[in-house]
Enzyme design. Sequence first.
Site, PDB file in Angstrom:
ATOM      1  CD  GLN A 115      -8.216  12.796  -3.432  1.00 57.85           C
ATOM      2  OE1 GLN A 115      -7.648  13.548  -4.237  1.00 57.85           O
ATOM      3  NE2 GLN A 115      -8.997  11.810  -3.808  1.00 57.85           N
ATOM      4  CG  ASN A 164     -14.149  10.411  -3.431  1.00 58.93           C
ATOM      5  OD1 ASN A 164     -15.211  10.988  -3.229  1.00 58.93           O
ATOM      6  ND2 ASN A 164     -13.266  10.846  -4.307  1.00 58.93           N
ATOM      7  CB  CYS A 211      -0.912  -0.001   1.230  1.00 56.78           C
ATOM      8  SG  CYS A 211      -1.803   1.557   1.483  1.00 56.78           S
ATOM      9  CG  HIS A 250      -6.857   8.026   1.380  1.00 56.40           C
ATOM     10  ND1 HIS A 250      -7.301   6.752   1.092  1.00 56.40           N
ATOM     11  CD2 HIS A 250      -6.926   8.710   0.196  1.00 56.40           C
ATOM     12  CE1 HIS A 250      -7.622   6.656  -0.185  1.00 56.40           C
ATOM     13  NE2 HIS A 250      -7.402   7.833  -0.756  1.00 56.40           N
ATOM     14  CG  HIS A 253      -4.058  -1.201   4.695  1.00 59.01           C
ATOM     15  ND1 HIS A 253      -3.807  -0.332   3.652  1.00 59.01           N
ATOM     16  CD2 HIS A 253      -4.699  -2.270   4.144  1.00 59.01           C
ATOM     17  CE1 HIS A 253      -4.276  -0.853   2.525  1.00 59.01           C
ATOM     18  NE2 HIS A 253      -4.817  -2.022   2.788  1.00 59.01           N
ATOM     19  CB  CYS A 292       1.067   1.341   4.661  1.00 55.84           C
ATOM     20  SG  CYS A 292      -0.501   0.461   4.867  1.00 55.84           S
ATOM     21  CG  HIS A 323      -4.106   3.553   4.270  1.00 52.95           C
ATOM     22  ND1 HIS A 323      -3.185   2.715   4.848  1.00 52.95           N
ATOM     23  CD2 HIS A 323      -4.114   4.678   5.033  1.00 52.95           C
ATOM     24  CE1 HIS A 323      -2.650   3.301   5.903  1.00 52.95           C
ATOM     25  NE2 HIS A 323      -3.206   4.502   6.031  1.00 52.95           N
ATOM     26  CB  SER A 380      -7.559   3.937  -6.548  1.00 54.63           C
ATOM     27  OG  SER A 380      -6.817   4.975  -5.927  1.00 54.63           O
TER      28      SER A 380
END
Length: 345
Positions: free
Chosen positions: A167, A152, A50, A165, A112, A53, A163, A160
């Site tokens: 933006q 998202n 990943c 996260h 993760h 990570c 993990h 995609s």
Amino acid sequence: MNTFTDHPHRRYNPLAGEWVLVSPHRSKRPWQGQVEDAEVPDMPAHDPDCYLCAGNTRINGAKNPDYTHTYVFDNDFAALTEDAPAESFRDGLLMAEGESGICRVICFSPRHDLTLARMAVDDIARVVDAWVEQYLELGARPDIGYVQIFENRGAMMGCSNPHPHGQIWASRNLPNAAAKETETQHAYYDQHGTPLLMAYLDQERGLGERILFENDGFVVLVPYWAVWPFETMVLPKRHIRSMEEMEADERVQLAEALSKVTIRYDNLFATSFPYSMGFHQRPTDGEAHDEWVMHAHFYPPLLRSATVKKFMVGFELLGTPQRDLTPEQAADRLRGLSDTHYLAG
């Protein structure tokens, strides 16, 4: 309102200046959906493959630090760049202009295998702190007019990487949604002398039928004009224009509100619920923007089960968004769910 519970009608969204068609006669009660086995995620706490990570190397060769809480970095495949030319083009109805900006990625946790729904409130509060820092840093730049913070969640929403996260896209100009909300809130503030969303929240709290959760600082509700089946909003109880105006305890209260709504989402269909979530707040153009109230939108696509998605097609794409499940029915479903995650214990 009784007539509207049984017959087609449209509801007005004063924040967007748009209408949504509601067809309750097609689904007079929430469809219970097929019974599916609860999803049990099978992911490691750390994935050596990943690129998000801690300690791993990203595609561009940069190595992530061994971060222990949140980690923010410039997006390796940014949609906006700082050096975009400021040129413009005009030829009749054909117009284009350069748009500069900065795109960043924020890892919510080094774990993760977690999501906001499965993170501790204190750890989500660290994410809120990072959002505030990013809003202040990017918004202080003279070439940035708006800071859009969003997440998202899930492959269904085009994410995609699983993990945890989000933006941050900071742009020179206002994005369409922010520009529209600035216009509607400004018009209401000029006419009534009070922020539109504070007046709306007062009305919703008086009715109570669409409210899912509230603490001392925030309210989670299904908006009266919701488009997506289980759409929600998170609103502050006092007039907060943007994130940096939150007190320390309000940051934790926002984290708790995010935890409560995402846990309920997961519990609805016993799955890691997909959604697009984002915060709208005042532009960073140097103006006061007293009309603005910071708020978060959750737009989840699931309709009847963990695998049945709501599509915006046909009349909804070409005409007006439409829903069968009323916002009140959706609120009742979500409100009745446990605030303990189905995988807990």
